[in-house]
Design an enzyme around this catalytic site. Sequence first.
Site, PDB file in Angstrom:
ATOM      1  N   ASP A 103       2.135  -8.300  -9.818  1.00 16.02           N
ATOM      2  CA  ASP A 103       0.764  -7.733  -9.878  1.00 16.02           C
ATOM      3  C   ASP A 103       0.577  -7.914 -11.535  1.00 16.02           C
ATOM      4  O   ASP A 103      -0.938  -7.703 -11.844  1.00 16.02           O
ATOM      5  CB  ASP A 103       1.013  -6.066  -9.939  1.00 16.02           C
ATOM      6  CG  ASP A 103       0.597  -5.854  -8.489  1.00 16.02           C
ATOM      7  OD1 ASP A 103      -0.092  -6.443  -7.861  1.00 16.02           O
ATOM      8  OD2 ASP A 103       1.098  -4.714  -7.977  1.00 16.02           O
TER       9      ASP A 103
HETATM   10  C1  GLC Z   1       0.638  -2.105 -12.801  1.00 13.51           C
HETATM   11  C2  GLC Z   1       2.318  -2.133 -12.913  1.00 13.51           C
HETATM   12  C3  GLC Z   1       3.009  -2.865 -11.991  1.00 13.51           C
HETATM   13  C4  GLC Z   1       2.484  -2.328 -10.810  1.00 13.51           C
HETATM   14  C5  GLC Z   1       0.611  -2.561 -10.424  1.00 13.51           C
HETATM   15  C6  GLC Z   1       0.340  -1.688  -9.274  1.00 13.51           C
HETATM   16  O1  GLC Z   1       0.152  -3.374 -12.964  1.00 13.51           O
HETATM   17  O2  GLC Z   1       2.700  -2.805 -14.234  1.00 13.51           O
HETATM   18  O3  GLC Z   1       4.222  -2.691 -11.788  1.00 13.51           O
HETATM   19  O4  GLC Z   1       2.742  -3.246  -9.536  1.00 13.51           O
HETATM   20  O5  GLC Z   1       0.192  -1.650 -11.579  1.00 13.51           O
HETATM   21  O6  GLC Z   1      -0.837  -1.830  -9.254  1.00 13.51           O
HETATM   22  C1  GLC Z   2       5.165  -3.057  -8.243  1.00 13.25           C
HETATM   23  C2  GLC Z   2       4.407  -3.136  -7.068  1.00 13.25           C
HETATM   24  C3  GLC Z   2       4.349  -4.280  -6.255  1.00 13.25           C
HETATM   25  C4  GLC Z   2       4.493  -5.476  -7.246  1.00 13.25           C
HETATM   26  C5  GLC Z   2       5.385  -5.180  -8.310  1.00 13.25           C
HETATM   27  C6  GLC Z   2       5.595  -6.225  -9.203  1.00 13.25           C
HETATM   28  O1  GLC Z   2       6.445  -2.501  -7.746  1.00 13.25           O
HETATM   29  O2  GLC Z   2       4.234  -2.014  -6.249  1.00 13.25           O
HETATM   30  O3  GLC Z   2       3.576  -4.617  -5.238  1.00 13.25           O
HETATM   31  O4  GLC Z   2       4.892  -6.242  -6.425  1.00 13.25           O
HETATM   32  O5  GLC Z   2       5.024  -4.017  -8.948  1.00 13.25           O
HETATM   33  O6  GLC Z   2       4.598  -6.371 -10.131  1.00 13.25           O
END
Ligand code: GLC
Ligand code: GLC
Length: 848
Positions: free
Chosen positions: A521
């Site tokens: 993400d």
């Molecule tokens: C933030 C976090 C990430 C997560 C995301 C969800 O970017 O760092 O880990 O997956 O939020 O929207």
């Molecule tokens: C968080 C989110 C997941 C994403 C991950 C890596 O765990 O829930 O959807 O893949 O972060 O960013």
Amino acid sequence: MQFGYFDDAASEYVVTTPDTPLPWINYLGSQDFFSLLSHRGGGYSFYRDAKLRRLTRFRYQSIPADNDGRYLFVHDGGDVWNPTFAPAQAALEEYECRHGLGYSRITGARGGVRVGLTFFVPLDAACEVQLVTVTNTGEAPKDLTLFSYVEWCLWDALDDALNLQRNLSLAEAEVDGSTIYHLTEYRERRNHYAFYSVNAPIDGFDTDRDAFVGGPWTALAEAAVPRAGRPGNSVASGWYPIASHCVRLALAPGETRELVFVLGYAENPDDAKWENGSGVAPEGERHEVGRSAPHEMGRHAPPEVRRAAPHEMGRLVRKDGARALLARFATADQARAELARLAASWAGLLGHFHLESADDKLNRSVNVWNQYQCLVTFNLSRSASYFETGIGRGMGFRDSNQDLLGVVAMVPDRARARLLDLAATQFTDGSAYHQYQPLTKRGNHDLGSGFNDDPLWLIWGVSAYLKETGDLAILDEPVPFDNDAALAAPLLDHLVASWYHVVGNLGPHGLPLIGRADWNDCLNLNAFTASPGESFQTTAGRGDGRIAESVFIAGLFTATCPDLADLLDRRGETGLAAQVRDSVAAMHEAIHDHGWDGAWFRRAYDAFGAPVGSATNDEGQIYVEPQGMCVIGGAGPDDGRARAALDAVAARLAGEHGIALLAPPYTRYHVELGEISSYPPGYKENGGVFCHNNPWIIMAEAIAGDPGRAFDYYRRITPAYREAIGQVHMTEPYAYAQMIAGPAAPRSGQAKNSWLTGTAAWAWHAATCWLLGVRPSLDGLVVAPRLPAGFGDYTVTRRFRGATYRITVTGAGTPATGRLSVDGVAVDGDVVPVAAPGATVDVLWQAP
Ligand code: GLC
Ligand code: GLC
């Protein structure tokens, strides 16, 4: 340092001190009613949706931490204490918290009194039950006064925290016998209420927090009512509504008394919200407060009856739902019987997979704790934990599809229903809402779609479900697109849409466009955000979002789409199946030509077409995700690239606390990369050990032939193996954390964000399907162990499609292939054919 121990016989983790490095929690409830409960009694409850139906209030950033919960105060001749230690924090002579499967039992003792509290959410009941046992362990009689305590949340947890100008004038409560009702907003558009009850006459109550605590300057730890030993009989009217019962107990030496408290939720039909039109309670339903035994009542005048019904013109809230529920827990024996039913249900759920090996930590992980966490993540996605506030995220599309891997064997029917819900939030072009709200099951418009890995996870989820169940009929289920029944099409069409969303959105190198982000993400190649507070996950930046590409999605495509081709073949759609296979071959070529950096797989191409995760970068030269996913997808087994990529992981990313997401971490903000470079080096996606992807490397090592490394990596992140370094790791030793601070972080080894992480499902999948090698497939159960030499013999009992397989593995290790026999008859290959439902099959795998 340890703060407790595993009691394997009871499937419990026993916390032996209130002073753990962080709150160590458990989850109660699995269907509709949920409670988070810490080892100090902290936490909160909600009905289905942690944001929209929050029953009790929790302040996430309070000091001391974890300061809101369900508390029982004991007043013993002026001495006030809590068996949960919190909130009063009076020293306990005995303390223990046993977190079990769907229940927790906290015991505290002080001054010759022992109180045990067993908390659980029963099956098929919208409530939390608190079975309280009070024992006089001393030589003299005891006159005790107990005060229960919960603080109500005004339903919408976000609004509850924000809209104080309105909320502080809303609260309404009613006391009816021993039941306290929370009725805020019932007078207008709500048809639901909450209640807190005890199965004994009460000596008073409080429903106004300030009256109970003693005003705005007093901490809950010092609350006035328990200190005084007498109830305030306060009725909430605006401000902060609570529920507190006062119960007096006279106990002879050695005597034990039991009480059952129930914290519940009920709904009424919209057109039948009121008990009667007249405002007069029907005869026989007029309960008086303070119907206690005369000797207990003597101490203070019983409170007046409070039926203040300020609601609609004196009409009373209809309470038959609450009463019916309370009748199920009227006695301690009834509560115990429900607890036993719950235990039996858990034993049944977890019984589908049972390992016996010489490694206790592995046994308890795969048999109990990892499975348990898988069900929790399946239930709650990323919504409510002690790190996820329950007001942020709904059910993630990619997350839920992956969470399913961990539970599909346990709750196949629920997995099926979940897949259909998820698919219904897909758009006709194959993209998908990134999240949906569990209460409405509608896609979340604020967030929308555009995370280009999302569609592929639906193929993975459905295919995992089919391998487990063989239920090919699900492919014909009509499923709406965009939650619109008029757009319904068979589930198989949704999978095809997932596929064409990728092939229809390839970039300049023939690799999939990344969109707003892929699995990671925080790798936001199209956002170019320079203003604080802006979303990172946009395509608002440079160009039209049609340049930045993801090698990870390419790997994911090669890992999932062959399964889609198989399904299409089985459906007779051989032409389309061939097209899918051709596209997979083309993707392999694109990975080969543009995804390889020389010694490992690249991560992506940015919006300028420059490589990310390449030796040519000065920071972020190697990322973990494509090394795992490309190898799983079958890239480079013959030309040495798979081995080289995994060796690069070992050399550059693996550390004592797990495999870091990337190296070297970004030391400055890169506008062209986004959020990933926003974290200080070593945290989160910027080079933290993001545990979710470690199992991909474990699987890849198992596939590429280094089971020793695979098992070593597994042990580095699995909490049971980290229990002994509890003071470093900090989060629960029985639940995976999303992240462990990476080698570049000053506090390397510290875990954060425990419980709601895709790590649960993937660690389970990697351990059972790949290390232990018991893996469902469309045609049967594959048995192909991948454990290092010296691991020793083991047995796995696996329920699969209604039959029981007793699998014995002897001599796993080197070489990887063995001789397989089923009921004494040798079988070619590694697939044990599907047996008749009800059959018991003996499987033997032996090293040659
Ligand atoms: C933030 C976090 C990430 C997560 C995301 C969800 O970017 O760092 O880990 O997956 O939020 O929207
Ligand atoms: C968080 C989110 C997941 C994403 C991950 C890596 O765990 O829930 O959807 O893949 O972060 O960013």
